[in-house]
Motif scaffolding. Structure first.
Motif, PDB file in Angstrom:
ATOM      1  N   LEU A  12       0.819  -1.213   0.000  1.00 36.90           N
ATOM      2  CA  LEU A  12       0.000   0.000   0.000  1.00 36.90           C
ATOM      3  C   LEU A  12       0.852   1.262   0.000  1.00 36.90           C
ATOM      4  CD1 LEU A  12      -2.813   1.235  -0.004  1.00 36.90           C
ATOM      5  CD2 LEU A  12      -2.771   1.125   2.498  1.00 36.90           C
ATOM      6  N   SER A  13       1.947   1.277   0.733  1.00 33.94           N
ATOM      7  CA  SER A  13       2.796   2.473   0.771  1.00 33.94           C
ATOM      8  C   SER A  13       3.304   2.824  -0.622  1.00 33.94           C
ATOM      9  CB  SER A  13       3.969   2.269   1.723  1.00 33.94           C
ATOM     10  OG  SER A  13       3.495   2.106   3.040  1.00 33.94           O
ATOM     11  N   ALA A  14       3.773   1.821  -1.360  1.00 36.88           N
ATOM     12  CA  ALA A  14       4.274   2.054  -2.722  1.00 36.88           C
ATOM     13  C   ALA A  14       3.147   2.500  -3.646  1.00 36.88           C
ATOM     14  CB  ALA A  14       4.943   0.795  -3.262  1.00 36.88           C
ATOM     15  N   THR A  15       1.972   1.912  -3.471  1.00 40.69           N
ATOM     16  CA  THR A  15       0.829   2.267  -4.319  1.00 40.69           C
ATOM     17  C   THR A  15       0.385   3.705  -4.057  1.00 40.69           C
ATOM     18  OG1 THR A  15       0.106  -0.029  -4.435  1.00 40.69           O
ATOM     19  CG2 THR A  15      -1.554   1.641  -4.902  1.00 40.69           C
ATOM     20  N   LEU A  16       0.296   4.091  -2.781  1.00 36.67           N
ATOM     21  CA  LEU A  16      -0.079   5.470  -2.457  1.00 36.67           C
ATOM     22  C   LEU A  16       0.955   6.459  -2.994  1.00 36.67           C
ATOM     23  CD1 LEU A  16      -1.377   5.052   1.220  1.00 36.67           C
ATOM     24  CD2 LEU A  16      -2.748   5.270  -0.874  1.00 36.67           C
ATOM     25  N   GLY A  23      -0.672  12.883  -9.004  1.00 37.11           N
ATOM     26  CA  GLY A  23      -1.588  13.926  -8.568  1.00 37.11           C
ATOM     27  C   GLY A  23      -2.622  13.471  -7.554  1.00 37.11           C
ATOM     28  N   GLY A  24      -2.585  12.216  -7.154  1.00 37.04           N
ATOM     29  CA  GLY A  24      -3.530  11.714  -6.160  1.00 37.04           C
ATOM     30  C   GLY A  24      -3.221  12.241  -4.772  1.00 37.04           C
ATOM     31  N   VAL A  25      -4.268  12.434  -3.993  1.00 39.13           N
ATOM     32  CA  VAL A  25      -4.141  12.910  -2.621  1.00 39.13           C
ATOM     33  C   VAL A  25      -4.676  11.826  -1.696  1.00 39.13           C
ATOM     34  CG1 VAL A  25      -4.852  14.670  -0.957  1.00 39.13           C
ATOM     35  CG2 VAL A  25      -4.413  15.309  -3.344  1.00 39.13           C
ATOM     36  N   THR A  26      -3.830  11.338  -0.786  1.00 34.02           N
ATOM     37  CA  THR A  26      -4.252  10.294   0.149  1.00 34.02           C
ATOM     38  C   THR A  26      -5.239  10.880   1.140  1.00 34.02           C
ATOM     39  OG1 THR A  26      -2.170   9.104  -0.065  1.00 34.02           O
ATOM     40  CG2 THR A  26      -3.490   8.634   1.895  1.00 34.02           C
ATOM     41  N   GLU A  34     -11.322  -5.905   9.791  1.00 32.09           N
ATOM     42  CA  GLU A  34     -10.887  -7.242   9.379  1.00 32.09           C
ATOM     43  C   GLU A  34      -9.366  -7.409   9.472  1.00 32.09           C
ATOM     44  OE1 GLU A  34     -14.495  -6.122   6.818  1.00 32.09           O
ATOM     45  OE2 GLU A  34     -12.549  -5.211   7.170  1.00 32.09           O
ATOM     46  N   GLY A  35      -8.671  -6.317   9.763  1.00 34.52           N
ATOM     47  CA  GLY A  35      -7.219  -6.366   9.874  1.00 34.52           C
ATOM     48  C   GLY A  35      -6.483  -6.059   8.580  1.00 34.52           C
ATOM     49  N   TYR A  36      -7.172  -5.502   7.588  1.00 33.83           N
ATOM     50  CA  TYR A  36      -6.554  -5.143   6.321  1.00 33.83           C
ATOM     51  C   TYR A  36      -6.172  -3.666   6.360  1.00 33.83           C
ATOM     52  CZ  TYR A  36      -9.241  -9.267   4.906  1.00 33.83           C
ATOM     53  OH  TYR A  36      -9.780 -10.502   4.824  1.00 33.83           O
ATOM     54  N   ARG A  37      -5.061  -3.331   5.744  1.00 32.82           N
ATOM     55  CA  ARG A  37      -4.683  -1.926   5.601  1.00 32.82           C
ATOM     56  C   ARG A  37      -5.412  -1.379   4.383  1.00 32.82           C
ATOM     57  NH1 ARG A  37       1.238   0.339   4.387  1.00 32.82           N
ATOM     58  NH2 ARG A  37       0.712   2.547   4.431  1.00 32.82           N
ATOM     59  N   ARG A  38      -6.093  -0.253   4.551  1.00 32.13           N
ATOM     60  CA  ARG A  38      -6.921   0.332   3.490  1.00 32.13           C
ATOM     61  C   ARG A  38      -6.463   1.750   3.214  1.00 32.13           C
ATOM     62  NH1 ARG A  38     -12.373   2.922   4.737  1.00 32.13           N
ATOM     63  NH2 ARG A  38     -13.097   3.595   2.700  1.00 32.13           N
ATOM     64  N   LYS A  47     -12.307   8.547  -6.836  1.00 30.59           N
ATOM     65  CA  LYS A  47     -11.511   7.955  -5.763  1.00 30.59           C
ATOM     66  C   LYS A  47     -11.066   6.556  -6.154  1.00 30.59           C
ATOM     67  CE  LYS A  47     -13.499  10.366  -1.845  1.00 30.59           C
ATOM     68  NZ  LYS A  47     -14.081  10.227  -0.500  1.00 30.59           N
ATOM     69  N   LEU A  48      -9.858   6.223  -5.710  1.00 21.92           N
ATOM     70  CA  LEU A  48      -9.326   4.873  -5.809  1.00 21.92           C
ATOM     71  C   LEU A  48      -9.137   4.370  -4.390  1.00 21.92           C
ATOM     72  CD1 LEU A  48      -6.544   5.363  -8.502  1.00 21.92           C
ATOM     73  CD2 LEU A  48      -8.796   4.350  -8.827  1.00 21.92           C
ATOM     74  N   GLN A  49      -9.485   3.109  -4.166  1.00 26.43           N
ATOM     75  CA  GLN A  49      -9.336   2.501  -2.846  1.00 26.43           C
ATOM     76  C   GLN A  49      -8.506   1.239  -3.003  1.00 26.43           C
ATOM     77  OE1 GLN A  49     -12.480   2.106   0.446  1.00 26.43           O
ATOM     78  NE2 GLN A  49     -12.969   0.481  -0.986  1.00 26.43           N
ATOM     79  N   PHE A  50      -7.565   1.038  -2.103  1.00 24.16           N
ATOM     80  CA  PHE A  50      -6.689  -0.124  -2.171  1.00 24.16           C
ATOM     81  C   PHE A  50      -6.671  -0.831  -0.825  1.00 24.16           C
ATOM     82  CE2 PHE A  50      -5.167   2.820  -5.347  1.00 24.16           C
ATOM     83  CZ  PHE A  50      -4.955   2.007  -6.441  1.00 24.16           C
TER      84      PHE A  50
END
Length: 118
Positions: A12-16, A23-26, A34-38, A47-50
């Motif tokens: 996720l860090s690399a994707t963000l 130009g995306g803003v986190t 559930e224990g997933y990083r979102r 919006k994009l969600q990962f």
């Protein structure tokens, strides 16, 4: 109206960082119940969600994290109509984290579609 599109990511860090360079803003980087990083990014008007799911790869994880989310009007009335038309409801009507009515269905190709009351 389209709300967001969700994908699974291994890092996720690399994707963000990647989408930040475009130009995306986190907007969010949180741990789900559930224990997933979102992570959620605003990219233009959309919006994009990962989801980063520890120990699993996109090929072996259930498909629910990868989905299309759309706003609909009258979800409580629409859901029985979809069922009657043979649409598979994979998550029944429930409140979203923001308190709106929400449900998940599958499109004809088996993709998850989140329906969220406007």
């Amino acid at each position: 109206m389209l709300k967001h599109v969700s994908f699974i990511t291994r890092d996720l860090s690399a994707t963000l960082a990647f989408y930040g360079r475009l130009g995306g803003v986190t907007e969010k980087d949180i741990l789900t119940h559930e224990g997933y990083r979102r992570g959620v990014l605003r990219l233009g008007e959309g919006k994009l969600q990962f989801f980063q799911i520890a120990g699993e790869t996109p090929q072996v994880h259930p498909r629910w994290p990868e989905h299309i989310a759309v706003y609909v009007t009258g979800l409580r009335d629409l859901l029985p109509q979809l069922r009657a038309a043979g649409v598979n409801v994979t998550r029944d009507l429930q409140p979203s984290p923001g308190g709106r009515d929400m449900a998940f269905v599958q499109d004809p190709d088996g993709r998850q579609v989140e329906l969220l009351e406007t």
